[in-house]
Each structure stands twice: as structure tokens, then as C-alpha cells.
Scaffold this motif. Structure first.
Motif, mmCIF file in Angstrom:
data_model
loop_
_atom_site.group_PDB
_atom_site.id
_atom_site.type_symbol
_atom_site.label_atom_id
_atom_site.label_comp_id
_atom_site.label_asym_id
_atom_site.label_seq_id
_atom_site.Cartn_x
_atom_site.Cartn_y
_atom_site.Cartn_z
ATOM 1 N N LYS A 1 -31.016 -24.413 -3.327
ATOM 2 C CA LYS A 1 -29.818 -24.171 -4.134
ATOM 3 C C LYS A 1 -29.972 -22.899 -4.958
ATOM 4 O O LYS A 1 -31.090 -22.450 -5.235
ATOM 5 C CB LYS A 1 -29.533 -25.368 -5.032
ATOM 6 N N THR A 2 -28.840 -22.344 -5.353
ATOM 7 C CA THR A 2 -28.816 -21.120 -6.149
ATOM 8 C C THR A 2 -27.888 -21.326 -7.332
ATOM 9 O O THR A 2 -26.788 -21.841 -7.180
ATOM 10 C CB THR A 2 -28.320 -19.930 -5.299
ATOM 11 N N GLU A 3 -28.365 -20.942 -8.528
ATOM 12 C CA GLU A 3 -27.559 -21.014 -9.742
ATOM 13 C C GLU A 3 -27.470 -19.620 -10.346
ATOM 14 O O GLU A 3 -28.491 -18.950 -10.502
ATOM 15 C CB GLU A 3 -28.177 -21.983 -10.753
ATOM 16 N N GLY B 1 -27.664 -24.918 1.435
ATOM 17 C CA GLY B 1 -27.912 -24.902 -0.004
ATOM 18 C C GLY B 1 -26.625 -24.824 -0.780
ATOM 19 O O GLY B 1 -25.610 -24.326 -0.292
ATOM 20 N N ASN B 2 -26.643 -25.336 -2.007
ATOM 21 C CA ASN B 2 -25.480 -25.336 -2.888
ATOM 22 C C ASN B 2 -25.520 -24.136 -3.826
ATOM 23 O O ASN B 2 -26.582 -23.607 -4.143
ATOM 24 C CB ASN B 2 -25.434 -26.618 -3.706
ATOM 25 N N ASN C 1 -23.144 -24.943 5.165
ATOM 26 C CA ASN C 1 -23.715 -26.248 4.829
ATOM 27 C C ASN C 1 -24.128 -26.347 3.360
ATOM 28 O O ASN C 1 -25.295 -26.516 3.031
ATOM 29 C CB ASN C 1 -24.916 -26.585 5.727
ATOM 30 N N GLY C 2 -23.156 -26.253 2.490
ATOM 31 C CA GLY C 2 -23.425 -26.391 1.063
ATOM 32 C C GLY C 2 -22.137 -26.322 0.281
ATOM 33 O O GLY C 2 -21.128 -25.811 0.749
ATOM 34 N N GLY D 1 -18.650 -27.684 3.370
ATOM 35 C CA GLY D 1 -18.883 -27.904 1.948
ATOM 36 C C GLY D 1 -17.618 -27.728 1.135
ATOM 37 O O GLY D 1 -16.726 -26.965 1.499
ATOM 38 N N ASN D 2 -17.568 -28.453 0.015
ATOM 39 C CA ASN D 2 -16.428 -28.382 -0.899
ATOM 40 C C ASN D 2 -16.589 -27.224 -1.873
ATOM 41 O O ASN D 2 -17.704 -26.800 -2.177
ATOM 42 C CB ASN D 2 -16.305 -29.683 -1.689
ATOM 43 N N VAL D 3 -15.451 -26.767 -2.401
ATOM 44 C CA VAL D 3 -15.426 -25.759 -3.458
ATOM 45 C C VAL D 3 -14.709 -26.378 -4.650
ATOM 46 O O VAL D 3 -13.552 -26.794 -4.541
ATOM 47 C CB VAL D 3 -14.697 -24.476 -3.013
ATOM 48 N N SER D 4 -15.404 -26.476 -5.795
ATOM 49 C CA SER D 4 -14.835 -27.052 -7.018
ATOM 50 C C SER D 4 -14.990 -26.040 -8.147
ATOM 51 O O SER D 4 -16.119 -25.712 -8.534
ATOM 52 C CB SER D 4 -15.554 -28.349 -7.401
ATOM 53 N N LEU D 5 -13.869 -25.549 -8.672
ATOM 54 C CA LEU D 5 -13.901 -24.562 -9.744
ATOM 55 C C LEU D 5 -13.204 -25.109 -10.979
ATOM 56 O O LEU D 5 -12.079 -25.605 -10.897
ATOM 57 C CB LEU D 5 -13.224 -23.265 -9.300
#
Length: 197
Positions: A77-79, A94-95, A111-112, A131-135
Motif C-alpha cells: 500500500k501507498t499513503e 496495493g491500495n 487490483n487495489g 478496486g473502489n474509489v472513495s473520496l
């Protein structure tokens, strides 16, 4: 620029007493591209540290203002937070989490999922395959939106868009002055916009 690496592993007592290298970390900074690699030591084709049991490596990069940031990551994952730089992210398995970023943001995710908490951006271009996108957006967020999904739905909670084109799998509309270009595409996932409380 500062790079910090932190590794967490689960080992047996025997492994703790062995004097051997368990992980190899390297950072190549000779060119204008910084390459960071992590390799787990393997024995008899069996990975000693299994990520499924909570072993992981965390990298923290503190980047000065004014340089473009490009991140290419596989199986992790990446933040990204509190940065005004232009950002280009390419993730496989990764997310992505985005917090208080204000530059030009481009993300391509295989796939994230993508989660974001934003007040404003110069531009935003997100594409996900699975993968979903939630903003979660500020009520002052401004932009011209174009959102599309193939196998999913688009949800916009609490916003009043103008110049709206709204079909089942496609949405276009403008918030505020519309000074930022916002493009979000998902092949197999939902797109959800919510307003910050």
C-alpha cells in the motif's frame, strides 16, 4: 530528501539466534530517480518471512517542495499526505490513500482501492481496474468532474453539481469554480464521493 525504513518480522526462537541477513534493503540515488528495493532472504525455496503473518517493511519518504514525485509499487500500500508536489502513482496489488494533497495527482491502480481526503487539488486523474474509489471532499472543493465505471456504480452524497450529465455508468458535473480537472475511471469498482463534515 529523507528516507526512513522500518521492518517488522515474525521469527522463531531459532531464527532469532541465527546471525544471518534476513532482508536486503538498497536505495540507489545516483541518478535523478531514487530506486528502493527490498528482498527477503529465501531458504530451500520457502520464504522465511511470510507477509501473511504480519511481517512488513514500511518506508517513509519526506520530499521537499517543488519536485515531481513518481511512485511505482508492487504488492504494497501507498499513503501520501500533506504534500503540494505533483504526484504520479502506479500500483499493482496495493491500495492508495491520499490525505491533504494539493498538486496534480495521477494514479493508475491494478487490483487495489483508492481512498482520499481532499480540500483542493490542481488536477486529479484516477484509474482503477479492480478496486473502489472513495473520496471525502471539502464543501469548498472545486472541479470539473468526469467519472465512469464499467461494472460498478457512481455515488455522490451531499453535493450540488451544475452542468450535469448523469447516466447509469457515467457522470459529468462541475463543483465551485471548476478550476481543477477531475477524472475518475473504474473498471470493476464503485466510485463514491462524500462531503466532509
Amino acid at each position: 530528501m529523507r528516507i526512513k525504513a522500518e521492518a517488522t518480522f515474525h521469527m522463531t526462537k531459532r531464527e532469532l539466534n541465527e546471525e544471518r541477513e534476513r532482508i536486503k534493503l538498497s536505495a540507489d540515488t545516483l541518478e535523478d530517480i531514487i530506486k528502493i528495493n527490498s528482498d527477503f532472504v529465501k531458504e530451500n525455496n520457502i520464504q522465511i518471512f511470510n507477509v501473511k503473518f504480519g511481517s512488513d517493511i514500511r518506508y517513509e519518504l519526506i520530499v521537499p517542495e517543488g519536485i515531481e514525485v513518481s511512485i511505482d509499487n508492487t504488492n504494497g500500500k501507498t499513503e501520501i499526505s500533506d504534500i503540494s508536489n505533483d504526484i504520479n502513482v502506479d500500483l499493482t496489488n496495493g491500495n492508495l490513500k491520499i490525505e491533504n494533497t494539493t498538486g496534480n495527482i495521477k494514479a493508475d491502480i491494478q487490483n487495489g482501492k483508492v481512498k482520499g481526503n481532499l480540500d483542493s487539488v490542481k488536477s486529479l486523474n484516477i484509474r482503477t481496474v479492480n478496486g473502489n474509489v472513495s473520496l471525502n471532499l471539502s464543501d469548498k472543493f472545486s472541479g470539473r468532474f468526469k467519472m465512469e465505471t464499467v461494472n460498478g456504480k457512481i455515488s455522490k452524497k451531499g453535493f450540488e453539481f451544475r452542468d450535469v450529465y448523469d447516466e447509469k455508468k457515467t457522470f459529468k458535473g462541475t463543483l465551485g469554480t471548476g478550476d481543477a480537472e477531475i477524472k475518475i475511471e473504474s473498471t470493476n469498482g464503485k466510485i463514491t464521493l462524500t462531503k466532509k463534515l
